[in-house]
Design an enzyme around this catalytic site. Structure first.
Site, PDB file in Angstrom:
ATOM      1  N   CYS A 226       0.818  -1.208   0.000  1.00  0.00           N
ATOM      2  CA  CYS A 226       0.000   0.000   0.000  1.00  0.00           C
ATOM      3  C   CYS A 226       0.858   1.267   0.000  1.00  0.00           C
ATOM      4  CB  CYS A 226      -0.955   0.005   1.176  1.00  0.00           C
ATOM      5  SG  CYS A 226      -0.186  -0.502   2.703  1.00  0.00           S
TER       6      CYS A 226
ATOM      7  N   GLN B 213       6.004  -5.502   9.256  1.00  0.00           N
ATOM      8  CA  GLN B 213       5.201  -6.031   8.159  1.00  0.00           C
ATOM      9  C   GLN B 213       5.940  -6.009   6.819  1.00  0.00           C
ATOM     10  OE1 GLN B 213       1.702  -3.821   7.526  1.00  0.00           O
ATOM     11  NE2 GLN B 213       0.638  -5.476   6.516  1.00  0.00           N
TER      12      GLN B 213
ATOM     13  N   GLN C 240       6.372  -8.664   3.621  1.00  0.00           N
ATOM     14  CA  GLN C 240       5.959  -8.279   2.264  1.00  0.00           C
ATOM     15  C   GLN C 240       7.109  -8.486   1.277  1.00  0.00           C
ATOM     16  OE1 GLN C 240       4.645  -4.375   3.398  1.00  0.00           O
ATOM     17  NE2 GLN C 240       2.481  -4.913   3.274  1.00  0.00           N
TER      18      GLN C 240
ATOM     19  N   ALA D 165      -5.008  -7.779   7.376  1.00  0.00           N
ATOM     20  CA  ALA D 165      -6.161  -8.002   8.259  1.00  0.00           C
ATOM     21  C   ALA D 165      -5.723  -8.765   9.494  1.00  0.00           C
ATOM     22  CB  ALA D 165      -7.235  -8.779   7.495  1.00  0.00           C
TER      23      ALA D 165
END
Lengths: 426, 299
Positions: free
Chosen positions: A51, A119, A123, A198
């Site tokens: 994102c 995170q 990724q 999520a």
């Protein structure tokens, strides 16, 4: 050998542009690899699309095979059907040590919106694995990405970069959610999407005491799996209209390529839910919820990725000393990696040169032992050792010079000279 | 130590410095400064307590019954108790930025209102005590509701405009502020109502005395209007299903500001003929007291 990256991220391009250049699913990335292979067959590739960033890493054995900045911009333009003029200035390019340093910074989350977030490592790992599965990467990108993981680990263990709130979800909930709600144990949390984002968001919300979790996803088995992991309830996507008015917290992390909730849909939801406060975290890129939903009434608090930037800037200031330390580690690791890469390039030449000289010495020794047969085994061994030492000592100065040359850059000229001097063929 | 040397200036200055220190947090957040601010506010609280006790001892009346001057100071004192309690509960909370200005306003206002005891107190001493208690507690609730609403609106603005929280401005969550605001209104309006009812009952009791209360006065009408306004807010809060926190906060601020301005205006204009004699400010009374050598050091 060359490493190159073209990228746009939250610092260089706004969310609208990033949404247009993103590769929202694995299918998109695989198609991109096919396209890249067709255009630049002598390169290796890894695409990272999150994102906050879209990055394309390429590597080539021969630097002459490196695509230009314009070539790669053209690829983005053709693949996403976005005119090149709309993004060329936001699509930056780095080559050589600068590209390696950039990847190390990204993997260490120095370049992240939320400093110290973990995170990004997952990724990058996922992106690299997909590249391996599709044979888009090669020896250079393998070495680069494996080293990036090691650097990330080192930065996290040797600095305080990861202390405090470290993920996008934790910053969003910690700085915004907790200013809206006093407690979360009596709130209903609705998760749209069932991916890694999520899952991480739910981990944090669980830590805040959330008890009721509803997961809606187009892929129902994935929703069930995520719900089971967090003691929540999974529902089919078709039941979304039923759950949206009941939710106090909505976290949307779908990979949809256009908003799934517009203003009109939300008006209907608010009619059913009344004026109660609702905290909406749109962590999807492209955005899942139309930004105008925020203006519908006083009780709607909608945040997307860009909205978290201010908080991230604040965290960055607080962690200035940790950043300096992390940068020093990254700089040292970049130099080390580049040296290894350059040195690796000299490996085949050194091996061949060594083999060549030892072969000559072996042949000469055989002649000697035939001429002097009275030598016993111990004497033969002593002569062999002496000759081997002489060969090694003669080889040492050129190889040391080659090694020194490789510290500062690819020793292309020196390698060519050695090849010519000693008649070494590829 | 001479307790009679404690003046309004002592605790006003303490609270003022505490507020300045709270404001410096916007320049640089410091735990030392935060604790210093708390210490100054606590010192002011001790000084104010001594001042009220001394006043009460000299007038031989509890502070609530002393005068308008006293009950304004009691309201400020109760607000400070709330402030200190909140700071002990959560040191990082920026409650002082909201409570201390109101406290300074009340103390400042007390300087300009009558400090003469109400001559009618002796007629129904206990009823007067009950009436004043309800009234002061009701007004305290209104002051705190005002503070909570201000915090709510600031927090709401920050969240709606997606701004990062300032380390120097740590506020409660909207949910908690909204709940506290609701409870403060819902508890202060009945207290004000009971204050009105006991006031009316006392005026009935005094009807045959030498000092009857005439209810056909501007001040009574004003008090009644304020009470009606607050009661409407109370009723709306209880029955409305579409009341958003922001709307409640705005209405509370308007109602509370109206109430505080009305009360202070009545006192400043010497229009309050129900609760005291003709206005005599602490400055004027000081001259009288110095002359009588009775209460010479209070101001």
């Amino acid at each position: 050998m060359n490493v190159q990256v073209v990228y746009c991220n939250h610092q260089t391009a706004d969310l609208d542009l990033r949404e247009r250049l993103a590769f929202p699913s694995d299918d998109h990335v695989v198609r991109a690899y096919d396209e890249l292979r067709a255009r630049f067959p002598k390169s290796e590739y890894v695409v990272i699309s999150t994102c906050n960033r879209i990055e394309l890493y390429t590597a080539q054995e021969d630097p002459d095979d490196t695509p230009t900045h314009d070539d790669l911009a053209q690829f983005f333009s053709d693949f996403h059907q976005v005119p090149k003029t709309e993004f060329f200035n936001d699509l930056l390019e780095r080559q050589g040590p600068a590209a390696v340093r950039h990847l190390f910074e990204v993997a260490s989350s120095i370049d992240s919106m939320v400093l110290g977030e973990t995170q990004i490592v997952n990724q990058i790992k996922t992106a690299y694995e997909l590249s391996m599965e599709t044979a888009a990467c090669g020896p250079l990108t393998n070495a680069l990405f494996q080293r990036a993981m090691e650097v990330s680990k080192r930065v996290r263990s040797e600095t305080k970069l990861s202390e405090g709130r470290v993920s996008i979800a934790s910053v969003a909930v910690g700085d915004f959610g907790k200013s809206i709600f006093d407690r979360f144990d009596d709130k209903t949390v609705l998760i749209l999407g069932a991916g890694e984002m999520a899952s991480e968001t739910l981990t944090y919300l669980k830590g805040e005491g959330v008890k009721r979790i509803i997961v809606c996803n187009r892929n129902f088995p994935r929703a069930e799996k995520l719900a089971a992991e967090f003691s929540g309830e999974a529902y089919a996507w078709e039941q979304l209209d039923h759950w949206l008015p009941q939710a106090d917290v909505i976290v949307s992390t779908t990979g949809a390529d256009r908003p799934i909730l517009g203003v009109e849909e939300f008006k209907a939801i608010r009619k059913k839910s009344g004026p109660k406060p609702v905290f909406i975290l749109d962590l999807g890129a492209p955005r899942d919820i139309h930004p105008d939903v925020s203006d519908l009434d006083d009780g709607i608090f909608l945040y997307d990725i860009d909205d978290l930037e201010a908080t991230c800037v604040k965290n960055r200031k607080l962690r200035a000393s940790a950043i300096a330390k992390a940068n020093a580690i990254i700089e040292a690791e970049t130099k080390k990696f580049m040296h290894e890469i350059y040195h690796k390039a000299t490996g085949p030449i050194i091996k061949r040169l060594r083999e060549h000289w030892h072969e000559i010495s072996r042949q000469e020794l055989e002649l000697l032992f035939r001429k002097v047969p009275e030598l016993d085994d111990a004497q033969r061994e002593a002569v062999e050792k002496t000759i081997s030492r002489v060969v090694n000592k003669l080889l040492h100065p050129p190889l040391e010079t080659l090694r020194d040359e490789a510290r500062t850059g690819p020793p292309t000229g020196m390698l060519e000279t050695l090849k010519r001097l000693f008649h070494i063929k590829d | 130590m001479q307790f009679t040397n404690v003046t309004i200036f002592c605790f006003f200055a303490s609270y003022f410095c505490a507020l300045i220190l709270e404001l410096t947090q916007f320049l640089k957040v410091s735990k030392v400064v935060r604790w210093s601010s708390f210490a100054l506010a606590f010192a002011g609280f001790v000084a104010q307590t001594i001042y009220l006790v001394e006043r009460s001892r000299h007038s031989d009346l509890p502070p609530l019954l002393g005068s308008t001057h006293d009950w304004l100071l009691v309201s400020a004192w109760l607000s400070i108790v709330f402030y200190l309690g909140a700071k002990v509960w959560d040191q990082s909370l920026s409650i002082g930025l909201f409570v201390l200005p109101v406290v300074l306003l009340l103390i400042g206002a007390s300087r300009f209102v009558s400090d003469q005891p109400n001559p009618r107190v002796t007629i129904a001493y206990w009823w007067t005590m009950v009436h004043a208690s309800f009234w002061v507690l009701g007004i305290l609730g209104v002051i705190l509701a005002f503070v909570m609403s201000l915090m709510y609106l600031l927090q709401h603005y920050r969240l709606k405009h997606k701004k990062a929280p300032l380390p120097a401005l740590r506020m409660l969550s909207l949910e908690r502020l909204s709940r506290m605001n609701w409870w403060l209104i819902v508890s202060s309006v009945p207290l004000l109502t009971l204050g009105m009812v006991t006031g009316l009952w006392m005026s009935y009791l005094r009807a045959g005395s030498a000092e009857p209360v005439d209810l056909a006065q501007l001040d009574f009408v004003m008090f009644a209007l304020v009470w009606v306004g607050m009661t409407f807010l109370f009723g709306w809060l209880l029955v409305s299903r579409k009341a958003t926190g922001r709307l409640v906060a705005w209405r509370t601020i308007l109602a509370c500001a109206f109430l505080l301005v009305t009360i202070l205006a009545i006192e400043f204009l010497s229009a309050d003929t129900i609760h005291g004699p003709e206005k005599q400010t602490p400055q004027a009374s000081m001259n009288h007291q110095v002359a009588s050598n009775h209460f010479g050091a209070i101001s």
